[in-house]
Enzyme design. Structure first.
Site, PDB file in Angstrom:
ATOM      1  N   THR A 146       0.867  -1.187   0.000  1.00 14.86           N
ATOM      2  CA  THR A 146       0.000   0.000   0.000  1.00 14.86           C
ATOM      3  C   THR A 146       0.900   1.232   0.000  1.00 14.86           C
ATOM      4  O   THR A 146       1.334   1.679  -1.052  1.00 14.86           O
ATOM      5  CB  THR A 146      -0.962   0.002   1.202  1.00 14.86           C
ATOM      6  OG1 THR A 146      -0.220  -0.144   2.402  1.00 14.86           O
ATOM      7  CG2 THR A 146      -1.988  -1.097   1.074  1.00 14.86           C
ATOM      8  N   THR A 179       0.120  -3.264  11.676  1.00 14.62           N
ATOM      9  CA  THR A 179      -0.812  -3.311  10.544  1.00 14.62           C
ATOM     10  C   THR A 179      -0.135  -3.934   9.423  1.00 14.62           C
ATOM     11  O   THR A 179       0.641  -3.307   8.697  1.00 14.62           O
ATOM     12  CB  THR A 179      -1.185  -1.980   9.980  1.00 14.62           C
ATOM     13  OG1 THR A 179      -1.977  -1.391  10.912  1.00 14.62           O
ATOM     14  CG2 THR A 179      -2.028  -2.137   8.727  1.00 14.62           C
ATOM     15  N   GLU A 259       6.203   4.637   7.698  1.00 11.29           N
ATOM     16  CA  GLU A 259       5.868   5.901   7.046  1.00 11.29           C
ATOM     17  C   GLU A 259       6.613   7.097   7.637  1.00 11.29           C
ATOM     18  O   GLU A 259       6.433   7.455   8.791  1.00 11.29           O
ATOM     19  CB  GLU A 259       4.365   6.166   7.183  1.00 11.29           C
ATOM     20  CG  GLU A 259       3.544   5.283   6.264  1.00 11.29           C
ATOM     21  CD  GLU A 259       2.055   5.333   6.598  1.00 11.29           C
ATOM     22  OE1 GLU A 259       1.694   5.944   7.605  1.00 11.29           O
ATOM     23  OE2 GLU A 259       1.283   4.739   5.828  1.00 11.29           O
ATOM     24  N   ASN A 378       0.164  10.939   7.156  1.00  7.26           N
ATOM     25  CA  ASN A 378      -1.053  10.480   7.809  1.00  7.26           C
ATOM     26  C   ASN A 378      -2.126  11.546   7.903  1.00  7.26           C
ATOM     27  O   ASN A 378      -3.249  11.264   8.315  1.00  7.26           O
ATOM     28  CB  ASN A 378      -0.719   9.891   9.173  1.00  7.26           C
ATOM     29  CG  ASN A 378      -0.027   8.562   9.000  1.00  7.26           C
ATOM     30  OD1 ASN A 378      -0.599   7.636   8.447  1.00  7.26           O
ATOM     31  ND2 ASN A 378       1.227   8.484   9.417  1.00  7.26           N
ATOM     32  N   SER A 383      -7.327  11.578   1.618  1.00  6.39           N
ATOM     33  CA  SER A 383      -7.887  12.677   0.829  1.00  6.39           C
ATOM     34  C   SER A 383      -7.196  12.754  -0.524  1.00  6.39           C
ATOM     35  O   SER A 383      -6.453  11.882  -0.907  1.00  6.39           O
ATOM     36  CB  SER A 383      -7.762  13.994   1.581  1.00  6.39           C
ATOM     37  OG  SER A 383      -6.447  14.167   2.042  1.00  6.39           O
TER      38      SER A 383
END
Lengths: 383, 383
Positions: A146, A179, A259, A378, A383
């Site tokens: 992802t 995750t 990230e 994040n 969006s």
């Protein structure tokens, strides 16, 4: 190679149109036997995604013959319709591969609350089934990415048997689990009960001690399948050791790709009264935004370490704690000791050592620093 | 006015040279009686600063006659030398004011592990004692600021009596308590045991529900002193209500001044089986970096709300949760409902409402968003 390195497995990764970029987004891994023993651990989050609700039923008998995974949408909080989509995907895999749907684990990852196109998924399964091959490991690993910047794969070899693994995850990493979606394959002959024992032992000291940002996902799944194709039954201790190496190496790959992180931080707690105490203390430091922001700023702020230790219930004397950063003991007996300016935090890898002086147990918890890039990624993800 | 608004109190704030900027950094508040009843709550952090270790002994008999506070250094993890500094400061206040050192609460705030100059502190106490006045409230409030951008003060009036308060804190806000020093004064006649009951009731629903960044401080102290100068004993319920208003208003001032925040977020949990459940759920959302970063990005990411709710032990059905943001019910029965694009997150104030459908209890927890400015301030604080 990764998951197709052990004999008895075929895999594929295809673009099913779930990702707007046209990148690969659906992976299929099939165990061709002769054994179909398996073990799986899921997220401890009570709010579980539809694929987890489905797969929890699948794994109950210890038999898993295929795992199908998609990125591009978590299928979480999508209601009965979303559950039916998961079910339809499992049925399609079963039909294509010639097995029962109840032996198909389904995993999804991406945004919560977003329904995937069932049509796209089913067409993707057909394409993946048509493309299954003993060389498909790398494609499958790419299809589950992802926000990952690199695919995560590992192979460990035993005496005549192998374990392969692939993982996705780059943030929202917290126990239990991070995750992440993980598929692990082996051609060793290991009964399901032993696989379960080994997998729980391995994840306990690897994925469960990875705490990138304290946030627990709704979709985490780690599935281990044994094909038995090597016809070798290794001693359980050997198998567990190799499996732990697989899980730890994948966990470190996840940590390094978190990230927006600038640092990988290993927090080791020494001389705890119990291993649980050591983990609790390590985790409390790993979750301190103040400490993590200080590491980002290359500031060896050990006061923020002690302030976090003090929030736990672990056994220790608050007046007799030692703390080192990168081997410099900046605090001894809860007072300043070596000069913090000796601590060089310019490298990515940072170690924090906390001596509780309360026993003989220890544990290491891994985390990342808190950076501008983390906030940026994040705050802009959906969006 | 604030803490000198009630009769019977004098205060001062002076520059003692602890802050390199030359700003005011030492405050003194003295209760002139005729009563000296008091109540105090401290940080729950087991790693407590020297002033807390000292003051815990001071408050045991319910009598406090003066509070001395310094910014510019927390005097935490500074060892026996640091404790002796705290003791010396209390002795100096006692000598200057003509009371016993054992009735002097000492508070310090600033960097952990940093020893303050004892000489500067003692000279500062002399200057403050010389400057004590019934108009000194504002100066005292200014002297306890660290990274605060504004001083925090409040006055609430009862029927012939008043309560005044001042606070400092701008980050590291978490229960119990937020990183903060608070002094509250009243001229009501209230015995120490009642003050304690009222203060615990008031802080439980105000400071204890403020969770700016999940980090618990080592120095938090809230001291309430009653001078009895009004000669009025209010009904305890009236006094508790006014005190709760004082604490809540100060808490909201702290929330609005949290380091680098762009939003104030009120998380209200409805229909919980117990108030504890409601607080646990609210706090879990308040501590989700992913959710907080989403609010910074003006993204109504309710999936991150549910993912946090799922990490708690509260009573609820994971398949039947409702979530609203700014009054828009983006999630009903754990599935998407109203269009998230209707949620306008451009204003500073954000409300999140979570309906657990498990009982009749409720609670509100306050937090801030996670911003670039937060990371910047906290990565640069001590360097």
């Amino acid at each position: 190679m990764s998951i197709t390195a052990p004999a008895g497995f075929v895999a594929a990764g295809v673009a099913a149109g779930l990702k707007s970029t046209g990148a690969k987004d659906l992976a299929l891994v099939v165990n061709q036997g002769p054994t179909y023993d398996s073990a799986t651990v899921f997220t401890a989050n009570r709010c579980k995604a539809n694929p987890v609700l489905w797969s929890q039923e699948v794994v109950k008998d210890g038999v898993v013959r295929a795992v199908v995974l998609n990125s591009g949408g978590a299928n979480c909080y999508t209601g009965a319709e979303g559950f039916q989509t998961t079910h339809a995907v499992a049925e399609k895999v079963a039909e294509q591969v010639g097995i029962g749907a109840i032996d198909v684990v389904v995993c999804s990852t991406g945004l919560i609350g977003l329904a995937n196109s069932r049509e796209d998924l089913l067409a993707g399964v057909e394409a993946a089934a048509a493309g299954l091959s003993a060389d498909g490991g790398a494609d499958a690993a790419a299809a589950i990415m992802t926000t990952d910047t690199v695919s995560k794969q590992v192979v460990v070899e035993g005496a005549g048997w192998k374990i392969g693994g692939m993982a996705k995850g780059a943030g929202m990493l917290a126990p239990q689990l991070a995750t992440m979606l993980v598929v692990i394959t082996t051609d060793a002959v290991v009964p399901a009960a032993d696989l379960d024992t080994a997998l729980r032992a391995a994840t306990r000291v690897s994925f469960d001690r990875l705490d990138s940002d304290g946030c627990m996902s709704t979709n985490d799944t780690v599935t281990l399948m044994a094909s038995g194709a090597s016809q070798i039954t290794p001693p359980l201790a050997d198998f567990t050791q190799a499996l732990t190496q697989v899980c730890t190496e994948l966990a470190m790959q996840l940590l390094k790709d978190a990230e927006g992180a600038d640092h990988e931080i290993a927090i080791t707690v020494l001389n705890a009264a119990s291993e649980d105490d050591a983990v609790e203390v390590g985790r409390s430091v790993a979750r301190s935004n103040l400490f993590k922001a200080a590491v980002f700023g290359k500031d060896p702020n050990w006061g923020r370490v002690l302030a976090s230790v003090g929030t736990t219930q672990a056994a220790f004397d608050p007046a007799d704690l030692d703390v080192a950063m990168n081997g410099i003991w900046v605090c001894r007996a809860s007072t300043p000791d070596q000069d913090p300016s000796l601590v060089d935090l310019s490298a990515r890898e940072v170690t924090v050592t906390i001596d509780l002086k309360a026993g003989a147990e220890r544990a290491t918890v891994w985390t990342n620093d808190l950076t501008h890039a983390y906030v940026h990624e994040n705050s802009a993800y959906s969006s």
